[in-house]
Design an enzyme around this catalytic site. Structure first.
Site, short mmCIF file in Angstrom:
data_model
loop_
_atom_site.label_atom_id
_atom_site.label_comp_id
_atom_site.label_asym_id
_atom_site.label_seq_id
_atom_site.Cartn_x
_atom_site.Cartn_y
_atom_site.Cartn_z
CE1 TYR A 149 -41.96 -47.64 7.68
CE2 TYR A 149 -41.57 -49.90 7.53
CZ TYR A 149 -41.45 -48.64 6.88
OH TYR A 149 -41.08 -48.43 5.54
CG ASP A 251 -47.09 -55.00 9.27
OD1 ASP A 251 -46.42 -56.11 8.74
OD2 ASP A 251 -46.87 -53.85 8.97
CE LYS A 278 -38.93 -56.67 7.16
NZ LYS A 278 -37.73 -55.73 6.57
#
Length: 451
Positions: A149, A251, A278
Site C-alpha cells: 500500500y 516507502d 506520519k
C-alpha cells in the site's frame, strides 16, 4: 451479552452521531478506514496513550492514528511547539526557515537522503517520487509488490488486496485495480511482483527492464498484513535494480519508526529514493520524498524565471501544494524527531517485541487459530489463519470473527485497526501491555460464548 449488544450499550452517543453525520458525509466518516458496521466509534479527545469517545468511554489506543503518533496524543513538547508557532501563522505564501531544520534532521538520519522535498501527505510523496523516477529514467512503467500500500493515487492502487479469482499466479501476480474509477491503463503501467520471492520478482523485473522506471517497496507490508521483508529479498532487489537501471524506492511512511534511520538502516539496504510521512509531522499532515542528489536535481530550475514551465528555464519536474511545508507540521515534526533518538526507538521496539510475545502466548493458550505478525513497534493480529508468512496467507483471515474480535476489544477498552493492525508508542507501559492481553482473553471468551 453478545459482542454487538455490549457495543450498542456502551456507545449510544456514537450511534446517534452516526445517524446525524451520515446524512451529510458518505459512510459517516471522511476517511473510509473510520467507518465500520454497525456504526463507528467517534472520539472526543486523547492524551498520552488514551482516548475518550463521545460517550465518555476510555480506550487504550494501540493504533495511534495508524502509527502517526509515536509519542502518543498531545505530547507536551509537541503541543508547546505548535502553540508557540500559532501566533506567527499556520501556513504562508513563501517558505519558512523551519523547512531547513526538519530537512536537516531527516537528511542526517536516513541513509538514502542527500536532498529532500516536503509534501502534504505520504500519498503525495509517493506520487512525486514515482513521477521523478519516470522523469529521471525516461521509462513509463513502475512496479510494486502484491499487498503493498502506497497511498491512493491511481499508479499504486493496484493489487493492494486483490481477490483470489483475479490475482493470478502466485509467482506472476496480475495487476488488479483496487477499486472502481481507476483507468484500465493503470493496470498496464503498473507491474506487480510477489513480495519476498526473489527469483520470481527478478524474472518480472528483467522481462520489462527497458520500460521500467522504478520498483517501490514497503520494507514491511502494512495493509498487506505487517509482514517484514527478508533481508535476502531487499538485498536482491537492490542488486537487480542496479543491474537493470531501475530506481529502487522505499516507502517508509510507516517503517521510518523501526530504527533511527528507518528500515533501510535496519536492513542495511539503501534505496535511490525514499518516501516518508506520519512520524515526521508529529501528528500533523506531512509527507516527504528524497534521495540521490542527481535525481532530486530534476526539481531544480535551469536558469529561467518561470518556475512552472521547463520550456523557459523552469525545473523538469514541478511540485506544488498550498499546505506543503506548513509551519505547524514542521514545528511538530522537528520536536518529534528530536525526541525519537536511537535509544527511544530501541525501547519502542522492545515494547513491541514484548506485546507480540504476550499476544502469541494468549492465542496459543486458548488454542485459537490466530497469528501475530510484525516487527519492532508494529504488529498485526490475524484471526483465522494458522500462519501468515506471505501476503496471500492473509486471505485465510475469518472476516466475521476478525470483526467481532475488533468490536470485542473496543468493548474492553482497547483500540486496534479493524484489520488487526497496531503499534506501540513511547506512552505504552507494561501495564498497558498487560491490559491489552487481558482484553484479548476476555474478547476471545465473548466470541466463543456467542458462537
Amino acid at each position: 451479552m453478545s459482542v454487538l449488544s455490549d457495543y450498542a450499550k456502551r456507545t449510544p452517543g456514537s450511534k446517534e452521531h452516526f445517524a446525524r453525520v451520515g446524512a451529510m458525509i458518505p459512510a459517516g466518516a471522511t476517511r473510509s478506514l473510520n467507518s465500520w458496521p454497525p456504526y463507528p466509534v467517534y472520539l472526543d479527545r486523547g492524551a498520552g496513550g488514551t482516548v475518550w469517545d463521545v460517550d465518555g468511554n476510555a480506550y487504550r489506543d494501540f493504533l495511534a492514528n495508524y502509527t502517526a503518533l509515536p509519542l502518543g496524543y498531545a505530547d507536551p513538547d509537541v503541543t508547546a511547539a505548535i502553540r508557540e508557532q500559532l501566533p506567527h501563522g499556520t501556513s504562508h505564501s513563501f517558505s519558512r526557515a523551519l523547512e531547513a531544520e526538519l530537512a536537516e534532521l531527516v537528511v542526517a538520519r536516513v541513509p538514502s537522503l542527500e536532498r529532500v522535498r516536503f509534501t502534504g501527505s505520504g500519498t503525495e510523496a509517493v506520487m512525486f517520487a514515482l513521477r521523478l523516477a519516470r522523469a529521471h529514467t525516461g521509462r513509463p512503467l513502475v512496479a510494486k509488490a502484491e499487498g503493498g500500500y502506497h497511498g491512493t493515487t491511481d499508479d499504486v492502487m493496484i493489487s493492494v488486496r486483490p481477490p483470489a479469482d483475479l490475482a493470478g499466479d502466485v509467482r506472476s501476480p496480475a495487476s488488479v485495480p483496487e477499486m472502481r474509477g481507476i483507468p484500465a491503463s493503470r493496470t498496464r503501467e503498473t507491474l506487480v511482483v510477489p513480495f519476498n520471492d526473489v527469483a520470481a520478482s527478478q524474472e518480472i523485473l528483467r522481462a520489462h527492464a527497458d520500460r521500467l522506471a522504478a520498483l517501490v517497496l514497503e520494507p514491511v507490508l502494512g495493509v498487506g498484513g505487517m509482514i517484514p521483508a527478508t533481508a535476502e529479498y531487499l538485498t536482491a532487489m537492490r542488486a537487480t535494480c542496479d543491474e537493470l537501471g531501475i530506481l529502487l524506492v522505499f516507502d517508509e511512511v510507516i517503517t521510518l519508526r523501526l530504527a533511527y534511520g528507518g528500515a533501510q538502516q535496519a536492513y542495511g539496504v539503501t534505496p535511490d529514493l525514499t518516501t516518508m510521512g506520519k512520524i515526521i509531522g508529529g501528528g500533523l499532515p506531512i509527507g516527504a520524498y528524497g534521495g540521490r542528489a542527481d535525481i532530486m536535481g530534476l526539481l531544480e530550475p535551469r536558469g529561467g524565471t518561470d518556475v512552472y514551465d521547463s520550456r523557459s528555464g523552469g525545473p523538469a519536474l514541478y511540485q506544488g501544494g498550498t499546505f506543503t511545508g506548513n509551519a505547524l507540521s514542521l514545528a511538530a515534526g522537528i520536536v518529534t524527531l528530536g525526541k525519537l533518538d536511537a535509544a527511544t526507538i530501541d525501547a519502542l521496539n522492545r515494547t513491541g517485541d514484548l506485546l507480540r510475545r504476550e499476544l502469541t502466548g494468549v492465542f496459543a493458550a486458548a488454542a485459537v487459530d490466530a497469528v501475530v505478525t510484525g516487527v519492532g513497534s508494529l504488529f498485526n493480529i490475524h484471526v483465522g489463519p494458522r500462519r501468515v508468512e506471505v501476503f496471500r496467507d492473509v486471505r485465510a483471515v475469518d472476516a466475521a470473527r476478525q470483526h467481532a474480535f475488533f468490536l470485542g476489544l473496543l468493548n474492553h477498552g482497547v483500540i486496534v485497526a479493524p484489520r488487526g493492525m497496531g503499534c506501540v508508542t513511547t506512552c505504552t507501559t507494561g501495564d498497558d501491555v498487560a491490559a491489552f492481553t487481558a482484553a484479548v482473553r476476555l474478547t476471545l471468551h465473548d466470541i466463543t460464548e456467542a458462537g
